[in-house]
Scaffold this active site. Sequence first.
Site, PDB file in Angstrom:
ATOM      1  N   TYR A 127       0.851  -1.185   0.000  1.00 37.74           N
ATOM      2  CA  TYR A 127       0.000   0.000   0.000  1.00 37.74           C
ATOM      3  C   TYR A 127       0.890   1.239   0.000  1.00 37.74           C
ATOM      4  CZ  TYR A 127      -3.810   3.160   0.821  1.00 37.74           C
ATOM      5  OH  TYR A 127      -4.729   4.158   0.657  1.00 37.74           O
ATOM      6  N   GLN A 189     -10.923   0.087   0.878  1.00 44.98           N
ATOM      7  CA  GLN A 189     -11.351  -0.748  -0.253  1.00 44.98           C
ATOM      8  C   GLN A 189     -10.164  -1.428  -0.928  1.00 44.98           C
ATOM      9  OE1 GLN A 189     -11.842   2.503   0.089  1.00 44.98           O
ATOM     10  NE2 GLN A 189     -11.435   3.665  -1.778  1.00 44.98           N
ATOM     11  N   SER A 235       5.611   9.202  13.420  1.00 45.19           N
ATOM     12  CA  SER A 235       7.053   8.991  13.464  1.00 45.19           C
ATOM     13  C   SER A 235       7.708   9.674  14.682  1.00 45.19           C
ATOM     14  CB  SER A 235       7.651   9.528  12.162  1.00 45.19           C
ATOM     15  OG  SER A 235       8.954   9.070  11.980  1.00 45.19           O
ATOM     16  N   GLN A 257      12.469  15.526  11.964  1.00 51.91           N
ATOM     17  CA  GLN A 257      11.439  14.610  12.455  1.00 51.91           C
ATOM     18  C   GLN A 257      10.095  15.316  12.569  1.00 51.91           C
ATOM     19  OE1 GLN A 257      11.862  11.292  12.942  1.00 51.91           O
ATOM     20  NE2 GLN A 257       9.669  11.528  12.941  1.00 51.91           N
ATOM     21  N   HIS A 260       7.325  15.858   9.742  1.00 51.07           N
ATOM     22  CA  HIS A 260       6.508  14.771   9.178  1.00 51.07           C
ATOM     23  C   HIS A 260       5.015  15.055   9.335  1.00 51.07           C
ATOM     24  CE1 HIS A 260       8.876  11.621   7.439  1.00 51.07           C
ATOM     25  NE2 HIS A 260       9.765  11.737   8.401  1.00 51.07           N
ATOM     26  N   GLU A 325      11.386   4.908  17.696  1.00 52.78           N
ATOM     27  CA  GLU A 325      11.520   4.434  16.316  1.00 52.78           C
ATOM     28  C   GLU A 325      12.951   4.709  15.811  1.00 52.78           C
ATOM     29  OE1 GLU A 325       9.240   6.736  13.568  1.00 52.78           O
ATOM     30  OE2 GLU A 325       9.351   5.237  11.975  1.00 52.78           O
ATOM     31  N   HIS A 326      13.386   5.979  15.917  1.00 48.00           N
ATOM     32  CA  HIS A 326      14.749   6.358  15.530  1.00 48.00           C
ATOM     33  C   HIS A 326      15.502   6.800  16.771  1.00 48.00           C
ATOM     34  CE1 HIS A 326      12.113   7.423  12.036  1.00 48.00           C
ATOM     35  NE2 HIS A 326      13.059   6.798  11.354  1.00 48.00           N
ATOM     36  N   ASP A 359      16.595   7.372   6.278  1.00 56.85           N
ATOM     37  CA  ASP A 359      15.288   7.486   5.624  1.00 56.85           C
ATOM     38  C   ASP A 359      15.393   7.198   4.129  1.00 56.85           C
ATOM     39  OD1 ASP A 359      14.037   8.206   7.945  1.00 56.85           O
ATOM     40  OD2 ASP A 359      14.006  10.363   7.531  1.00 56.85           O
ATOM     41  N   GLU A 413      -2.654 -36.468  28.040  1.00 58.66           N
ATOM     42  CA  GLU A 413      -3.522 -35.433  27.459  1.00 58.66           C
ATOM     43  C   GLU A 413      -4.842 -36.012  26.960  1.00 58.66           C
ATOM     44  OE1 GLU A 413      -1.235 -33.116  24.629  1.00 58.66           O
ATOM     45  OE2 GLU A 413       0.043 -32.295  26.206  1.00 58.66           O
ATOM     46  N   HIS A 418      -3.605 -40.469  19.207  1.00 57.05           N
ATOM     47  CA  HIS A 418      -2.209 -40.079  19.011  1.00 57.05           C
ATOM     48  C   HIS A 418      -1.297 -41.241  19.418  1.00 57.05           C
ATOM     49  CE1 HIS A 418      -3.650 -36.003  18.480  1.00 57.05           C
ATOM     50  NE2 HIS A 418      -2.428 -35.531  18.347  1.00 57.05           N
TER      51      HIS A 418
END
Lengths: 427, 427
Positions: A127, A189, A235, A257, A260, A325-326, A359, A413, A418
Amino acid sequence: MIRIINLKEEGNKDIKAFIRKSKVVFNDVTKGVEKIIEDVKKNGDKAVIEYTKKFDGIKLNNFYVSNTEIEDAYKDCEDDFIKALENAKENIKEFHKKQLKNSWIWNKDKGITLGQLYNPIYRVGIYVPGGTAAYPSTVLMNAIPAKVAGVKEIVMVTPPDKNGQVNKAILAAAKIAGVNKIFKIGGAQAVGALAFGTETIPKVDKIVGPGNIYVATAKKLVYGSVDIDMIAGPSEILIIGDENSNPKYIAADMLGQAEHDELASSILITTSIRLAEMVKNEIKEQVKGLSRREIIEKSLKDFGAIIVVEDLQKAIDLSNEIAPEHLELMVDNAFEIVNEIKNAGAIFIGEYSPEALGDYLAGPNHTLPTSGTAKFFSPLGVDDFMKKSSLIYYSRESLMKDKDKIIKLAAKEGLTAHGNSIKVRFE
Amino acid sequence: MIRIINLKEEGNKDIKAFIRKSKVVFNDVTKGVEKIIEDVKKNGDKAVIEYTKKFDGIKLNNFYVSNTEIEDAYKDCEDDFIKALENAKENIKEFHKKQLKNSWIWNKDKGITLGQLYNPIYRVGIYVPGGTAAYPSTVLMNAIPAKVAGVKEIVMVTPPDKNGQVNKAILAAAKIAGVNKIFKIGGAQAVGALAFGTETIPKVDKIVGPGNIYVATAKKLVYGSVDIDMIAGPSEILIIGDENSNPKYIAADMLGQAEHDELASSILITTSIRLAEMVKNEIKEQVKGLSRREIIEKSLKDFGAIIVVEDLQKAIDLSNEIAPEHLELMVDNAFEIVNEIKNAGAIFIGEYSPEALGDYLAGPNHTLPTSGTAKFFSPLGVDDFMKKSSLIYYSRESLMKDKDKIIKLAAKEGLTAHGNSIKVRFE
């Protein structure tokens, strides 16, 4: 503007308030997104056509992006942009090739062979958001690890604009990365179409890539029917600096940063009150010349902070708790503390390894765990596009040696069939 | 009884009808489960106490299982059971140790170092079902890979019976596996407690382990706030056999699978109509002596099948399409076709490697992807309890060489502060 919190003086001040934790579980859009996915699952292309008209404002009867469209877009891009993309591609490919794992077998004992088979996932959907968040770098970062893993078919989806067009830089990046099919669809969708397939859009095995709240919710809903990558939030950067760090560089990285979006988070943790003050001043100066100033100022006010701590160990502990994250280590001898970092998406070492390098160009993936999820999630990589099968071989003699233990465990069990499956082999 | 479908004669008969595909996206219990989780998140132990009273029929003010309780349970177990568990533990540990990955760095070029850091997840929660599905083997299969990965704290939850007790074999297995804390709670309330923490139950980073529809739904809902393992459906076996396969062994293994529950699926694909008939007869004979006959017969009728195909290649293709949880290759020279298997949780090679061997003792994990999800999910393993961080180091000279490309890519994405963060370093 950005606040300074001096934990040396303010002691155990609760800093949780501005440290964003991982996402809430439920949200208001779930119901609407469920409806869209069910509709696409049931009515296929017809439903996708309708939602595209409704949400993207364009009636498309055919979503497929033709080769001519892709070639034209590629030719329209500037040469130095294409060259930079090609260079980024090579670096990403090289780094991700280092991640490839081999199938292995292990002759554990006479008559016993065990192992793991690695196979690529067959078909993957990527995506790619449209509009202002249409990032060609993201196309590379998602498609190239899949290619390296050996994925046979990469299907990209990205929403059309009001004229039915998609971003040319995105198409150029898709061509360079080796994407196999592109469809002009977006939103929940698109996720539904990839998860269940329609007349024209093939069902995939895994869906990756960033998206807005509708896309993220849709991915979470279809998880289990297909695999998905992590659920990404806004981010973040966390920088650890000491009295020798360069305030100019730190300020610039925090501003990068913050641009963003308004929810982005930029945090400096430092042992030096002097550095804290200097970075604050640098931010004030540098922000003046930046095109996304409004976003930056809102982001820094709401989710930015400069935190002063007693010593380096406290800075590391707090960073591990935040699990950014960073993470930039802008301290002397930064390599020496790398092994103390337990939770972080990507670790940038030293003054000349700014986040922007990672990045775009260095090679490691820029799809990273956010909102504290680095405690359990990893950067996107080749592993995400492969899966394993266990291998088990026993000879008759080896099974005979172990048969009573297996029968005992099965009996405990209550699973007598088995046990029977072992017994019949030695009757 | 089990049906025989001869694809040689019936041609393109649609066999999709009885091949279960991955789970549907939505279900009726979601709303109720959401409410429970929200309640536990908000009210902590108080909510857990109430739901335990409501669903498990017992008022417990303290969920913690004491050491005395664990030691007593361990002593109450038969010696040969404990010995079998200990042996299974060693085998599981050995196999999973082979999966351990090392952190690595790569000196790509002068002034460029990249790499990946591997770290264990800090705290993991294991869900263990109660009642008839209380399997000590599952405790080992979930806890040992976490131990091998280096997880610091393993928290187990399992529902109490009406007297506030938990299964002794489960407690013994937990002791052997090295579980750190055990709580007597179950259902969606246990998942909520692990995901968000309560006054007495610690918040974990990841939740693994099987459970009923409420547990599975709860895990899916908290995914993102914590990590989870795969979403598991009913168990399955697919056996590929030829004219030389032993019908007795195949029948026994299909019966072993079918006894799990009425939704379990047992499929034989064979090139031999003679084998098909013989297996059908063997099933009829062997089922007579089995304690779970009713479950078995319902399971075989609804989700069992013997499919006759033209040749071995067709059998392999169909198996790859189904992507079974367990795949037994009961054909001559089975090792030779292993590399053609693209989708399967675990592959059992030859006549003396029955599924029950893998369920209990061989060492590879018995937590495997079901319902066709082997196309994108893997067996549970050490990787599931570790996470990675990327490492990026550039020297000043290396960054200088690449700076224009980074600035170009950032500009193309409209992120000028990203470009600025590179520029300030060379002003």
